[in-house]
Write a protein that holds these residues in place. Structure first.
Motif, PDB file in Angstrom:
ATOM      1  N   LYS A   1      41.681  45.203  27.899  1.00  0.00           N
ATOM      2  CA  LYS A   1      40.692  44.835  28.921  1.00  0.00           C
ATOM      3  C   LYS A   1      39.307  44.556  28.345  1.00  0.00           C
TER       4      LYS A   1
ATOM      5  N   ASP B   1      37.674  41.966  28.219  1.00  0.00           N
ATOM      6  CA  ASP B   1      36.860  41.046  29.031  1.00  0.00           C
ATOM      7  C   ASP B   1      35.984  41.779  30.036  1.00  0.00           C
ATOM      8  N   LYS B   2      36.304  43.039  30.287  1.00  0.00           N
ATOM      9  CA  LYS B   2      35.562  43.779  31.309  1.00  0.00           C
ATOM     10  C   LYS B   2      34.213  44.307  30.825  1.00  0.00           C
TER      11      LYS B   2
ATOM     12  N   ARG C   1      48.493  55.014  28.536  1.00  0.00           N
ATOM     13  CA  ARG C   1      48.294  55.689  29.818  1.00  0.00           C
ATOM     14  C   ARG C   1      48.511  54.717  30.971  1.00  0.00           C
ATOM     15  N   SER C   2      48.821  55.260  32.122  1.00  0.00           N
ATOM     16  CA  SER C   2      49.007  54.424  33.307  1.00  0.00           C
ATOM     17  C   SER C   2      47.762  53.585  33.538  1.00  0.00           C
ATOM     18  N   ASN C   3      47.986  52.345  33.896  1.00  0.00           N
ATOM     19  CA  ASN C   3      46.885  51.460  34.255  1.00  0.00           C
ATOM     20  C   ASN C   3      46.105  50.914  33.051  1.00  0.00           C
ATOM     21  N   VAL C   4      46.607  51.167  31.856  1.00  0.00           N
ATOM     22  CA  VAL C   4      45.901  50.700  30.650  1.00  0.00           C
ATOM     23  C   VAL C   4      46.032  49.180  30.488  1.00  0.00           C
ATOM     24  N   GLY C   5      47.025  48.599  31.204  1.00  0.00           N
ATOM     25  CA  GLY C   5      47.257  47.158  31.091  1.00  0.00           C
ATOM     26  C   GLY C   5      48.521  46.832  30.315  1.00  0.00           C
ATOM     27  N   LYS C   6      49.459  47.754  30.326  1.00  0.00           N
ATOM     28  CA  LYS C   6      50.689  47.596  29.544  1.00  0.00           C
ATOM     29  C   LYS C   6      51.567  46.472  30.079  1.00  0.00           C
ATOM     30  N   SER C   7      51.824  46.482  31.382  1.00  0.00           N
ATOM     31  CA  SER C   7      52.672  45.420  31.948  1.00  0.00           C
ATOM     32  C   SER C   7      52.035  44.057  31.724  1.00  0.00           C
ATOM     33  N   SER C   8      50.729  43.982  31.932  1.00  0.00           N
ATOM     34  CA  SER C   8      50.037  42.702  31.752  1.00  0.00           C
ATOM     35  C   SER C   8      50.175  42.204  30.323  1.00  0.00           C
TER      36      SER C   8
ATOM     37  N   SER D   1      42.497  40.991  25.513  1.00  0.00           N
ATOM     38  CA  SER D   1      42.360  40.815  26.961  1.00  0.00           C
ATOM     39  C   SER D   1      43.540  39.992  27.448  1.00  0.00           C
ATOM     40  N   SER D   2      44.311  40.575  28.314  1.00  0.00           N
ATOM     41  CA  SER D   2      45.437  39.833  28.886  1.00  0.00           C
ATOM     42  C   SER D   2      44.927  38.816  29.888  1.00  0.00           C
ATOM     43  N   LYS D   3      43.713  39.041  30.352  1.00  0.00           N
ATOM     44  CA  LYS D   3      43.143  38.139  31.346  1.00  0.00           C
ATOM     45  C   LYS D   3      42.656  36.848  30.701  1.00  0.00           C
TER      46      LYS D   3
HETATM   47  P1  GDP Z   1      49.972  49.315  33.399  1.00  0.00           P
HETATM   48  O1  GDP Z   1      49.966  50.336  34.473  1.00  0.00           O
HETATM   49  O2  GDP Z   1      49.540  49.880  32.097  1.00  0.00           O
HETATM   50  O3  GDP Z   1      51.240  48.537  33.288  1.00  0.00           O
HETATM   51  O4  GDP Z   1      48.798  48.293  33.770  1.00  0.00           O
HETATM   52  P2  GDP Z   1      48.846  46.852  34.450  1.00  0.00           P
HETATM   53  O5  GDP Z   1      49.240  45.824  33.475  1.00  0.00           O
HETATM   54  O6  GDP Z   1      49.623  46.931  35.705  1.00  0.00           O
HETATM   55  O7  GDP Z   1      47.294  46.663  34.768  1.00  0.00           O
HETATM   56  C1  GDP Z   1      46.569  47.576  35.548  1.00  0.00           C
HETATM   57  C2  GDP Z   1      45.408  46.848  36.211  1.00  0.00           C
HETATM   58  O8  GDP Z   1      44.516  46.356  35.234  1.00  0.00           O
HETATM   59  C3  GDP Z   1      45.852  45.638  37.016  1.00  0.00           C
HETATM   60  O9  GDP Z   1      45.015  45.547  38.140  1.00  0.00           O
HETATM   61  C4  GDP Z   1      45.612  44.473  36.072  1.00  0.00           C
HETATM   62  O10 GDP Z   1      45.358  43.272  36.741  1.00  0.00           O
HETATM   63  C5  GDP Z   1      44.400  44.942  35.314  1.00  0.00           C
HETATM   64  N1  GDP Z   1      44.367  44.386  33.937  1.00  0.00           N
HETATM   65  C6  GDP Z   1      45.321  44.490  32.997  1.00  0.00           C
HETATM   66  N2  GDP Z   1      44.941  43.889  31.851  1.00  0.00           N
HETATM   67  C7  GDP Z   1      43.709  43.385  32.080  1.00  0.00           C
HETATM   68  C8  GDP Z   1      42.772  42.647  31.273  1.00  0.00           C
HETATM   69  O11 GDP Z   1      42.987  42.324  30.097  1.00  0.00           O
HETATM   70  N3  GDP Z   1      41.579  42.312  31.867  1.00  0.00           N
HETATM   71  C9  GDP Z   1      41.291  42.645  33.152  1.00  0.00           C
HETATM   72  N4  GDP Z   1      40.088  42.286  33.634  1.00  0.00           N
HETATM   73  N5  GDP Z   1      42.145  43.337  33.919  1.00  0.00           N
HETATM   74  C10 GDP Z   1      43.332  43.702  33.413  1.00  0.00           C
END
Ligand code: GDP
Length: 176
Positions: free
Chosen positions: A121, A123-124, A9-16, A152-154
């Motif tokens: 995510k 770490d959250k 889903r959008s914002n799941v952290g895929k790009s990260s 956790s990508s962070k």
């Molecule tokens: P996408 O829409 O699935 O590509 O998601 P993004 O990679 O752009 O991440 C969406 C938001 O979540 C951004 O603000 C990222 O910084 C945050 N984010 C992504 N991965 C992590 C993670 O592992 N830990 C934390 N704390 N934030 C994350």
């Protein structure tokens, strides 16, 4: 070339996650190819495999019609692409199982598409809360342990394990 696909889903952290994996060198640097379309991002990794970044689905700010189109495109891609080695299905570890995630899960199982789950995510959450949530996800989205990766990508937690598995999958593909 074989495909390694990422969906969630959008914002799941895929790009990260993709950036994290691509930067750790093991999976090699990712470069943009002309195969890039508006909706599917395809990267050629060392002429060894195609990393396919499927559009994040279920983004609330996008019209119903657009969501439908995305869904159709993802499903068409998954059904018609014969050489998907594996799909990385990203699910946000913070949330209860979502309808959109259930739909993709059912679709993957029904169509016999191999996938692993990356619970993102991590770490959250506190350790306690995380363990609770992971148990709920595992119960809902049934995969063997070696196909379930809290990441956790962070902080980088769990990234190596996921990366090793993907690397192995790619190696095995070429051995066969
Ligand atoms: P996408 O829409 O699935 O590509 O998601 P993004 O990679 O752009 O991440 C969406 C938001 O979540 C951004 O603000 C990222 O910084 C945050 N984010 C992504 N991965 C992590 C993670 O592992 N830990 C934390 N704390 N934030 C994350």
């Amino acid at each position: 070339l074989p495909h390694l696909a990422f969906a969630g889903r959008s914002n799941v952290g895929k790009s990260s996650l993709i950036n994290k994996l691509a930067n750790t060198k093991k999976l090699a640097k990712v470069s943009q190819t002309p195969g890039k379309t508006r909706l599917l991002n395809i990267f050629n990794v060392d002429d060894r495999f195609l990393l396919v970044d499927l559009p994040g689905y279920g983004y609330a700010k996008v019209s119903k019609e657009m969501q439908k189109q995305w869904r159709k495109m993802i499903e068409d891609y998954l059904i018609t692409t014969k050489d998907i080695m594996i799909l990385v299905f990203l699910i946000d570890s913070r949330h209860e199982p979502q309808k959109k995630d259930r739909e993709l899960y059912e679709f993957l199982v029904y169509n016999d598409i191999e996938f692993i789950i990356a619970a993102t995510k991590t770490d959250k959450l506190s350790k306690n809360q995380l363990n609770k949530n992971l148990a709920v996800l595992r119960k809902e989205f049934k995969v063997p342990d070696y196909r379930f990766y809290p990441v956790s990508s962070k902080t980088g937690e769990g990234i190596k394990e996921l990366e090793d598995y993907l690397k192995l999958t790619i190696d095995n593909f070429y051995k066969e």
